[in-house]
Design a protein around this motif. Structure first.
Motif, PDB file in Angstrom:
ATOM      1  N   ALA A 174       0.933  -1.154   0.094  1.00 44.91           N
ATOM      2  CA  ALA A 174      -0.009  -0.055  -0.137  1.00 44.91           C
ATOM      3  C   ALA A 174       0.846   1.104  -0.067  1.00 44.91           C
ATOM      4  N   PRO A 175       0.527   2.285  -0.909  1.00 41.94           N
ATOM      5  CA  PRO A 175       1.253   3.414  -0.948  1.00 41.94           C
ATOM      6  C   PRO A 175       1.576   4.159   0.328  1.00 41.94           C
ATOM      7  N   GLU A 176       0.638   4.186   1.338  1.00 45.03           N
ATOM      8  CA  GLU A 176       0.769   5.098   2.332  1.00 45.03           C
ATOM      9  C   GLU A 176       1.843   3.904   3.451  1.00 45.03           C
ATOM     10  N   LEU A 177       1.987   2.559   3.325  1.00 43.01           N
ATOM     11  CA  LEU A 177       2.823   1.953   4.105  1.00 43.01           C
ATOM     12  C   LEU A 177       4.241   2.077   3.566  1.00 43.01           C
ATOM     13  N   GLU A 178       4.274   2.155   2.346  1.00 42.43           N
ATOM     14  CA  GLU A 178       5.462   2.304   1.611  1.00 42.43           C
ATOM     15  C   GLU A 178       6.377   3.536   1.961  1.00 42.43           C
ATOM     16  N   GLU A 179       5.293   4.876   2.118  1.00 45.21           N
ATOM     17  CA  GLU A 179       5.792   6.153   2.374  1.00 45.21           C
ATOM     18  C   GLU A 179       6.212   6.188   3.701  1.00 45.21           C
ATOM     19  N   LEU A 180       5.495   5.439   4.879  1.00 47.78           N
ATOM     20  CA  LEU A 180       5.919   5.396   6.108  1.00 47.78           C
ATOM     21  C   LEU A 180       7.281   4.727   6.304  1.00 47.78           C
ATOM     22  N   ALA A 181       7.479   3.590   5.368  1.00 44.05           N
ATOM     23  CA  ALA A 181       8.878   2.683   5.546  1.00 44.05           C
ATOM     24  C   ALA A 181       9.988   3.595   5.072  1.00 44.05           C
ATOM     25  N   ARG A 182       9.788   4.474   4.170  1.00 40.74           N
ATOM     26  CA  ARG A 182      10.701   5.661   3.798  1.00 40.74           C
ATOM     27  C   ARG A 182      11.033   6.729   4.825  1.00 40.74           C
ATOM     28  N   THR A 183       9.953   7.293   5.250  1.00 41.66           N
ATOM     29  CA  THR A 183      10.321   8.401   5.839  1.00 41.66           C
ATOM     30  C   THR A 183      10.116   8.325   7.597  1.00 41.66           C
ATOM     31  N   ALA A 184       9.338   7.359   8.194  1.00 40.38           N
ATOM     32  CA  ALA A 184       9.370   6.825   9.694  1.00 40.38           C
ATOM     33  C   ALA A 184       9.342   5.484  10.055  1.00 40.38           C
ATOM     34  N   PRO A 185      10.091   4.626   9.469  1.00 43.56           N
ATOM     35  CA  PRO A 185      10.271   3.187   9.311  1.00 43.56           C
ATOM     36  C   PRO A 185      10.089   2.378  10.898  1.00 43.56           C
ATOM     37  N   GLU A 186      10.414   3.460  11.936  1.00 40.99           N
ATOM     38  CA  GLU A 186      10.224   2.864  13.268  1.00 40.99           C
ATOM     39  C   GLU A 186       8.912   2.809  13.673  1.00 40.99           C
ATOM     40  N   SER A 187       8.107   3.761  13.041  1.00 37.75           N
ATOM     41  CA  SER A 187       6.747   3.768  13.456  1.00 37.75           C
ATOM     42  C   SER A 187       6.196   2.357  12.961  1.00 37.75           C
ATOM     43  N   LEU A 188       6.575   1.687  12.011  1.00 30.01           N
ATOM     44  CA  LEU A 188       6.141   0.359  11.629  1.00 30.01           C
ATOM     45  C   LEU A 188       6.616  -0.936  12.502  1.00 30.01           C
ATOM     46  N   ALA A 189       7.563  -0.563  13.135  1.00 32.99           N
ATOM     47  CA  ALA A 189       8.432  -1.608  13.956  1.00 32.99           C
ATOM     48  C   ALA A 189       7.306  -2.732  14.803  1.00 32.99           C
ATOM     49  N   PRO A 190       6.539  -1.647  15.671  1.00 29.50           N
ATOM     50  CA  PRO A 190       5.770  -2.563  16.741  1.00 29.50           C
ATOM     51  C   PRO A 190       4.790  -3.455  15.988  1.00 29.50           C
ATOM     52  N   TYR A 191       4.324  -3.290  14.729  1.00 28.21           N
ATOM     53  CA  TYR A 191       3.369  -3.851  13.974  1.00 28.21           C
ATOM     54  C   TYR A 191       4.121  -5.123  13.127  1.00 28.21           C
ATOM     55  N   LEU A 192       5.416  -5.284  13.093  1.00 24.88           N
ATOM     56  CA  LEU A 192       6.049  -6.202  12.090  1.00 24.88           C
ATOM     57  C   LEU A 192       5.758  -7.552  12.380  1.00 24.88           C
ATOM     58  N   PRO A 193       5.752  -7.873  13.907  1.00 24.72           N
ATOM     59  CA  PRO A 193       5.383  -9.251  14.298  1.00 24.72           C
ATOM     60  C   PRO A 193       4.404  -9.858  13.953  1.00 24.72           C
ATOM     61  N   ARG A 194       3.115  -8.760  13.874  1.00 25.85           N
ATOM     62  CA  ARG A 194       1.846  -9.226  13.518  1.00 25.85           C
ATOM     63  C   ARG A 194       1.724  -9.286  11.849  1.00 25.85           C
ATOM     64  N   LEU A 195       2.404  -8.516  11.234  1.00 29.78           N
ATOM     65  CA  LEU A 195       2.447  -8.841   9.720  1.00 29.78           C
ATOM     66  C   LEU A 195       3.304  -9.849   9.254  1.00 29.78           C
ATOM     67  N   LEU A 196       4.256 -10.191  10.040  1.00 27.90           N
ATOM     68  CA  LEU A 196       5.133 -11.701   9.663  1.00 27.90           C
ATOM     69  C   LEU A 196       4.231 -12.929  10.212  1.00 27.90           C
ATOM     70  N   ALA A 197       3.621 -12.819  11.203  1.00 22.22           N
ATOM     71  CA  ALA A 197       2.602 -14.016  11.735  1.00 22.22           C
ATOM     72  C   ALA A 197       1.522 -14.079  10.560  1.00 22.22           C
ATOM     73  N   ALA A 198       1.105 -12.988   9.864  1.00 24.20           N
ATOM     74  CA  ALA A 198       0.003 -13.065   8.769  1.00 24.20           C
ATOM     75  C   ALA A 198       0.601 -13.453   7.418  1.00 24.20           C
TER      76      ALA A 198
END
Ligand SMILES: [Zn+2]
Ligand SMILES: [Zn+2]
Length: 314
Positions: A20-44
């Protein structure tokens, strides 16, 4: 924002797709904001696009490594796991890439690259037994030189042996400038760095153009054209770009340091003298100097005194 992000994550998990463009934008500009969600993404099983995993902590890296070691879900998935690990640039990932050199994960024989060859997508590489940075820790924009300064720095212009046109000063940097020193610290260069070439004879090349460089500002094409073999290009750039203000680590315009824009897969040139991957140092957005669209991307091997320009037209 957190609530909105939660929505984006829920949607990515439901779709089993993080593209999703918004997630990719966050990954470029504020990747640490995604860090807490990564275990859930990986599990899914949402491990694409790899950039989502830029700020993965050790635990998430361990999860990615375990999935890769477990195998059994096909080459495409292993490809995504290795690409995500390359983006993490973390110690757990590094250890796994080192181990996989001798004992690749199951299914790695179906991939086009060895596991460690995924690392340059994340801006690093394995050299011997240690990781080496291919990109700068900070980036500064490159901006058009002010007219007065341009006038002052105008030196009698060298001409191309091949076509007789005036040469183009693609880069003229000096580590005496703290911005340059900071952006190029990973490259181990000290002194002036000048890259001078003929826009007409050097730009259309599909292969990298190599130049011998010295800290006194020496710049010499490794393979200069034979005299009289080219016609001067129309519209060759005359302006020089100079370091400007600080940029984020993923500049999408002309810049020194940070990470380059790749139009396709990352392809760091190998130094023709020693065979090692060359460090990325700068990129020029073609639109800043010409009517073309794409990037000129510059690399350096300070030890061998060689620089390279790779042109990626759109
Ligand atoms: Zn020329
Ligand atoms: Zn070299």
């Amino acid at each position: 924002m957190t609530e909105h992000l939660e929505d984006l994550i829920v949607r990515a998990i439901a779709a089993r797709d993080g593209d999703a463009p918004e997630l990719e934008e966050l990954a470029r500009t504020a990747p640490e904001s995604l860090a807490p969600y990564l275990p859930r993404l990986l599990a899914a099983d949402v491990v694409y696009p790899a950039a989502l995993y830029c700020a993965a902590d050790d635990e998430t890296q361990r999860g990615l490594v375990a999935e890769a070691d477990a195998g059994g879900k096909g080459a495409l998935r292993l490809n995504h796991l290795l690409a995500a690990l390359a983006q993490t640039r973390g110690p757990v990932a590094e250890e796994a890439f080192r181990r996989w050199r001798d004992q690749p994960p199951p299914g790695a024989d179906k991939l086009f690259l060895t596991p460690a060859e995924y690392m340059p997508e994340g801006g690093w590489t394995l050299e011997g037994d240690r990781a080496r940075e291919l990109c700068g820790p900070v980036a500064h924009h490159l901006v058009a030189e002010a007219a007065e300064e341009a006038e002052e720095s105008r030196i009698p212009q060298e001409r191309c042996r091949g076509c007789g046109a005036a040469l183009w000063t693609a880069l003229d940097l000096d580590t005496a400038d703290a911005r340059v020193a900071g952006a190029l610290v990973h490259a181990g260069w000290s002194g002036r760095l000048r890259l001078v070439l003929c826009y007409g004879c050097a730009v259309d090349e599909a292969d990298p153009v190599f130049l011998g460089v010295g800290p006194d500002g020496t710049s010499r094409l490794s393979d200069p054209p034979e005299p009289g073999t080219g016609l001067p290009a129309a519209g060759a750039p005359t302006e020089r770009l100079v370091p400007g203000h600080l940029s984020g680590p993923y500049p999408d315009g002309s810049a020194i340091g940070g990470r380059p824009v790749w139009m396709d897969d990352a392809e760091y040139p190998r130094c023709p003298a020693c065979g090692k991957l060359m460090a990325y140092i700068a990129q020029i957005d073609m639109q800043d100097i010409s009517h073309m669209v794409g990037y000129h991307t510059f690399f350096l091997d300070a030890g061998c005194g060689l620089a390279a320009m790779v042109s990626q037209p759109e």
